[in-house]
Scaffold this active site. Structure first.
Site, PDB file in Angstrom:
ATOM      1  NE  ARG A 193     -31.176  -8.069 -22.179  1.00  0.00           N
ATOM      2  CZ  ARG A 193     -32.195  -8.898 -22.006  1.00  0.00           C
ATOM      3  NH1 ARG A 193     -32.569  -9.694 -22.996  1.00  0.00           N
ATOM      4  NH2 ARG A 193     -32.832  -8.939 -20.853  1.00  0.00           N
TER       5      ARG A 193
ATOM      6  CG  ASP B  65     -37.051 -11.715 -30.085  1.00  0.00           C
ATOM      7  OD1 ASP B  65     -38.038 -11.435 -30.792  1.00  0.00           O
ATOM      8  OD2 ASP B  65     -37.078 -11.728 -28.849  1.00  0.00           O
TER       9      ASP B  65
ATOM     10  CG  HIS C  35     -37.024  -7.936 -26.912  1.00  0.00           C
ATOM     11  ND1 HIS C  35     -36.032  -7.100 -26.480  1.00  0.00           N
ATOM     12  CD2 HIS C  35     -36.987  -9.005 -26.062  1.00  0.00           C
ATOM     13  CE1 HIS C  35     -35.416  -7.611 -25.433  1.00  0.00           C
ATOM     14  NE2 HIS C  35     -35.983  -8.777 -25.157  1.00  0.00           N
TER      15      HIS C  35
ATOM     16  CD  GLU D  57     -34.705  -4.711 -28.361  1.00  0.00           C
ATOM     17  OE1 GLU D  57     -35.669  -4.747 -27.566  1.00  0.00           O
ATOM     18  OE2 GLU D  57     -33.927  -5.665 -28.530  1.00  0.00           O
TER      19      GLU D  57
END
Length: 318
Positions: free
Chosen positions: A230, A254, A278, A259
């Site tokens: 995370r 990622d 992601h 985001e």
């Protein structure tokens, strides 16, 4: 009629027939939706929800929910406290991601070892430059933050590729393919010993900004950090400073604190950073794997017999 709702983006390809075979047709209504606004319209009278994370306010409308099967491993995007308070059971998708996320981790390490991230940049600018580090992951040390299902599979594959593997676990115990398992009190040691660190930690209050400047400065100058857990677990302002100062070789991620990653983030333009949007948890086989968990849990729910897989601990948040 009792209602089961499945919410999943279109690319996951929900197999309605597979669900219909599990549900008594005379008792249950099945609804499948692909957009959050569609879920908002039908969630209020749903008893069971099988869902990918979406807007928290939409999920809060499910006040009659008795069971939520998350299609993700992390449940930090679900209103966990409200669901538990209303008597709902929450289960997650632990196990779905084991293979494809482990493959992502290995791919990231191999590409960083061979400086593929730099070579690709030079290709796009038309440069024939052979002066790039060409290393190997064989013989390198990997530190894994979070030895759950995915972490154990990363360890398995990494050891097969000739790596030494250390791991971090809340309750340290022997784990196959891991040379040494340590607890949180030894996290600085893990950072100082590893050539590659793969972060698989969940987003919880205990892990927020766990990886900060003090910890990053324990890393070797040639070490690489890979974040697949995370974004909240890493303090990005500290990370950006460390990358600018060249204190670690590369960062591959990622997941991020915000985001989509904001357009003005310095991370976009750093040569020693690789960004993916992601997607490391996605797979063309995702729902096929998920149905193994859903089928078992649905049979337990309908019969009242047996134990559900992947029950979420509300105290831990996973």
């Amino acid at each position: 009629m009792r209602k089961l709702v499945v919410y999943a983006p279109k690319y996951l390809k929900v197999d309605r027939e597979a669900f219909e075979k599990l549900l008594p047709a005379d008792e249950w209504q099945l609804e499948t939706v692909i957009r959050p606004e569609e879920l908002a319209e039908i969630i209020e009278d749903a008893e069971v929800l099988v869902a990918f994370p979406c807007e928290m306010d939409i999920l809060r409308k499910g006040r009659r929910l008795k069971w939520v099967q998350a299609l993700s491993v992390g449940v930090d995007a679900f209103p966990l406290k409200e669901l538990i308070d209303q008597g709902a059971v929450v289960t997650n998708g632990k196990g779905i991601h084991r293979i494809h996320m482990a493959e992502y981790a290995i791919a990231a390490m191999v590409m960083l070892a061979r400086s593929i991230h730099l070579l690709m940049r030079r290709q796009f600018s038309g440069q024939w430059d052979r002066k790039s580090l060409q290393g190997e992951i064989n013989g390198a040390t990997l530190g894994i933050l979070g030895l759950g299902t995915i972490g154990e599979e990363v360890a398995h594959k990494a050891q097969f590729m000739g790596m030494r593997v250390f791991g971090l676990k809340n309750n340290p115990r022997e784990v196959p393919h891991v040379e040494k398992v340590v607890g949180m009190e030894s996290i600085e040691w893990l950072f100082s010993e590893s050539d590659y660190i793969v972060n698989l930690l969940p987003g919880t209050p205990a892990t927020e900004h766990l990886v900060n400047r003090a910890l990053l400065e324990k890393m070797k100058p040639e070490a690489c950090l890979i974040n697949m857990g995370r974004g909240s677990t890493i303090k990005e302002t500290d990370l950006i400073e460390v990358l600018r100062e060249g204190k670690i070789r590369a960062f591959w991620s990622d997941v991020f604190e915000a985001e989509p990653l904001p357009e003005n983030s310095p991370l976009w333009h750093m040569e020693n950073v690789v960004i993916t949007p992601h997607i490391c948890g996605e797979s063309t086989k995702y729902m096929e794997k998920a149905m193994e968990i859903i089928s078992h849990n649905l049979q337990v729910y309908l019969s009242g017999e047996g134990t559900m897989m992947n029950l979420v601990d509300p105290q831990k948040g996973y």
